[in-house]
Design an enzyme around this catalytic site. Structure first.
Site, PDB file in Angstrom:
ATOM      1  CG  ASP A 201      -1.695   1.262   1.409  1.00 22.15           C
ATOM      2  OD1 ASP A 201      -2.727   1.411   0.728  1.00 22.15           O
ATOM      3  OD2 ASP A 201      -1.264   2.120   2.203  1.00 22.15           O
ATOM      4  CE  LYS A 205      -2.011   5.042   0.723  1.00 24.41           C
ATOM      5  NZ  LYS A 205      -2.219   4.669   2.142  1.00 24.41           N
ATOM      6  N   GLY A 302      -9.848   6.918   6.281  1.00 20.82           N
ATOM      7  CA  GLY A 302     -11.061   7.086   7.051  1.00 20.82           C
ATOM      8  C   GLY A 302     -12.133   7.775   6.243  1.00 20.82           C
TER       9      GLY A 302
END
Lengths: 431, 431
Positions: A201, A205, A302
């Site tokens: 992950d 990025k 989130g």
């Protein structure tokens, strides 16, 4: 300016729900900022009958064509994640003249160029602020605010799950398994945590950020990746003792020898601004040749932080629509730069060894370091483990070849029982 | 896109020199990002004969009309500082159809509205990223990246001089005068340091930031200001002992009762992200209702960091020119919000008292607190100063009226020799 702006959402999971909620809550201000009405016209979902955590009027559909072929929809907001079918949907949307806003790091890290090419060809906006560290504005700051700089270094804590785990291991002495179980119980880690703990992950990025920072396409396969699964309480303890904190860092450098992008656990000086980034918070530290050191800090994921980024992009496109002019900043990878050859990639290293406890051992080991041309920054010998002694060394900056050579030499020494762990160190002069 | 973009610089001091140097150094990349040639065509200076710290070909002039009336100049870059004549020059430039990029916090904080009105009227871009915390992208992040949020709180360390002084006082035990002398020796403080140490510089930046964050015009006169001149080594020591660090903070809140903007020295929890911002670094902490907590960190001033911000704006305008479309985001103060009435402005307080050293004194003082309805968070009585005892109290959040009432009551007590200092505290639940 009279035409209401219509959105089609693909996906209504955590982020989609966040977008619907924040748009509803902040509607008055968002409308004022755009200077136009805006509404979510349709939402693509897998299950039309599932109960949704949102109290507004929204048309659900399970047929993608209802959105892609709806001429009244101006902006497609892709929140499905993963490569397929998200990539095809986005390409089709742009082909149909729709602007695309996405949070999809997978597509960006592997097929970024295709997306920009399509946006250029069809003269639409393609925006992806939410794909990296949702709660941290970083794509726009890199593309606009820091664009006068040559960015030479970018170091990020860009995965909240592993940062939470390492924080618990550091501050509460948890071991890896306990920290993982806690992260899963909190909903920060998936049942299968591989993508997070193995560094994938973060690598996606890193690819996205370094492409923008260095103006050359960096893809997922260009990023060297190592996860946190080998980090033990012993390593955490030694790090503290030596004045460091262990963080999973995405490190991207633009050196004279080329582009160097990697993700790995790292010893970082406890006074570095990144060292105080705790729990699920993310941060990205950037060095530019004009601006010097800067850092951007916030929540990486989130419902609401990611919605903040998605909606910022939507508002950006909507402002473009008001002026009927798109693509002010498109792909910024205007060069093709080489990757740095492995023998030019420099790093300090922490090396933890179990050795026999008898006279002359430290001398033999120091000789091995010397023969590999690896110079020592500090050495401590302290703990006994069964019949063995533990030695911990921190090296000055050396290249991969030197470390591989050293490993061979150490393994060939009779007095070395095992190389327990090797972790890179960001030396203070580097950061 | 063929026409070369021409700049007229007003002023060639620190920032102007930085702009010339960075533009020259990074020219290849800046040209690629704009997609067009760009050059500094003329520079307004006071003294044509002064030796300049820049090795390029630049036409100097001491006549402003050479720039304002030159039809070939597209962008005027105002780096004079101060209100007059910078304000008039910028208005005239816009009237003549030129885009304006400025680093001028004075004009922005007092005459921001006039500038935006002129930009609107003449359909030009008006950009000012460098006016607040040069090395920190903050204007664009607020206007674009965080624009989907209701920003409820913004807390900034926005003055490098005072942050340097407070860092030296905290870490090296210097007193105020020694820290000021050190800052002056380092070139961080002016010979007359009033604007910095009295908080005026920070107040201007607070006005600019809160106008953008809250979408209502906040001017310098709306900001309550208090400087650091009264901070003593005793206060620094007590702060540490109680788990705080003293920082000069710009605090802006959007409450139900109105807008509250102030600059004052503040006790801040040592674990707050702002507490670790040291020396001349600045940082701006923002809470939005979607994004949660975020922070932006970097250098607040200096030749190259400020040039980074000025050039970012220039590149932004130049990209607009390529597409012949300006003013995507103009003034964002689309509402007129009230200031918070003083009795609704809440803060914790640190109060240091010298009292007589005899039985019953603490009781008398505690009674005064109770009668003013000021509730105590913690009290320490420790040090003797001559014949007196020193008492330090930290209060819970109370309003200004309560504190004024408490001051009167304490001064009326015979046992109170003096109120040595009162400093606000950001309580941890607030930040």
């Amino acid at each position: 300016m009279a035409k209401k702006i219509k959105l089609g959402l693909l996906g209504c999971g955590t982020v989609g729900t966040g977008v619907l909620k924040v748009l509803q809550e902040n509607y008055h201000d968002i409308r004022a900022k755009i200077g136009n009405d805006i509404e979510v016209s349709k939402v693509l979902v897998r299950n039309l009958n599932k109960k949704r955590d949102f109290n507004g009027d929204v048309v659900l559909t399970d047929n993608i064509d209802d959105i892609l072929n709806d001429e009244s929809i101006d902006i497609v907001v892709e929140l499905l994640g993963g490569i397929h079918p998200a990539r095809e949907y986005m390409l089709k949307a742009m082909e149909n003249g729709k602007h695309v806003v996405t949070a999809n790091k997978d597509v960006l890290a592997q097929f970024g160029k295709d997306m920009f090419d399509a946006a250029e060809k069809h003269d639409v906006d393609f925006m992806f602020e939410a794909s990296v560290a949702g709660g941290i504005p970083i794509i726009t700051p890199l593309k606009q605010c820091l664009t006068a700089n040559k960015i030479t270094e970018l170091i990020g804590i860009v995965n909240g799950t592993t940062n939470y785990m390492l924080t618990k291991m550091t501050e509460q002495g948890m071991d890896y398994d306990t920290a993982l179980a806690r992260a899963q119980a909190k909903g920060y880690a998936e049942a299968d945590p591989t993508a997070d703990v193995a560094g994938l992950d973060a690598a996606r990025k890193a690819a996205i950020l370094s492409s923008i920072a260095f103006n050359t396409r960096v893809s997922l396969e260009d990023v060297k990746v190592e996860g946190i699964t080998n980090i033990t309480p012993e390593d955490i303890t030694y790090a503290k003792e030596l004045g460091y904190i262990i963080k999973l860092l995405a490190i991207a450098k633009h050196t004279e020898d080329g582009i160097d992008v990697r993700v790995h656990p790292t010893f970082i000086d406890k006074d570095h601004p990144l060292a105080s980034v705790r729990n699920v918070f993310n941060a990205i530290f950037i060095h530019g040749n004009a601006v010097g050191d800067t850092m951007f800090y916030g929540k990486g994921a989130g419902e609401r932080p990611t919605a903040s980024a998605v909606l910022a992009d939507i508002i950006d496109v909507a402002r473009d629509m008001g002026k009927d002019r798109f693509g002010k900043i498109r792909c910024t990878c205007y060069e093709e730069k080489q990757l740095c050859p492995p023998d030019k990639v420099l790093s300090g290293y922490y090396i933890r060894l179990l050795v026999e406890d008898k006279p002359g051992v430290l001398g033999a080991i120091a000789t091995a370091f010397g023969e590999s041309n690896v110079s020592l920054y500090s050495v401590i010998q302290k703990r006994r483990v069964g019949e063995f002694s533990e030695i911990v060394a921190i090296t000055h900056n050396v290249n991969n070849n030197q470390i591989e050579d050293l490993k061979v030499r150490l393994n060939n020494l009779d007095v070395v029982h095992e190389i327990s762990n090797i972790i890179r160190v960001v030396m203070s002069q580097e950061a």
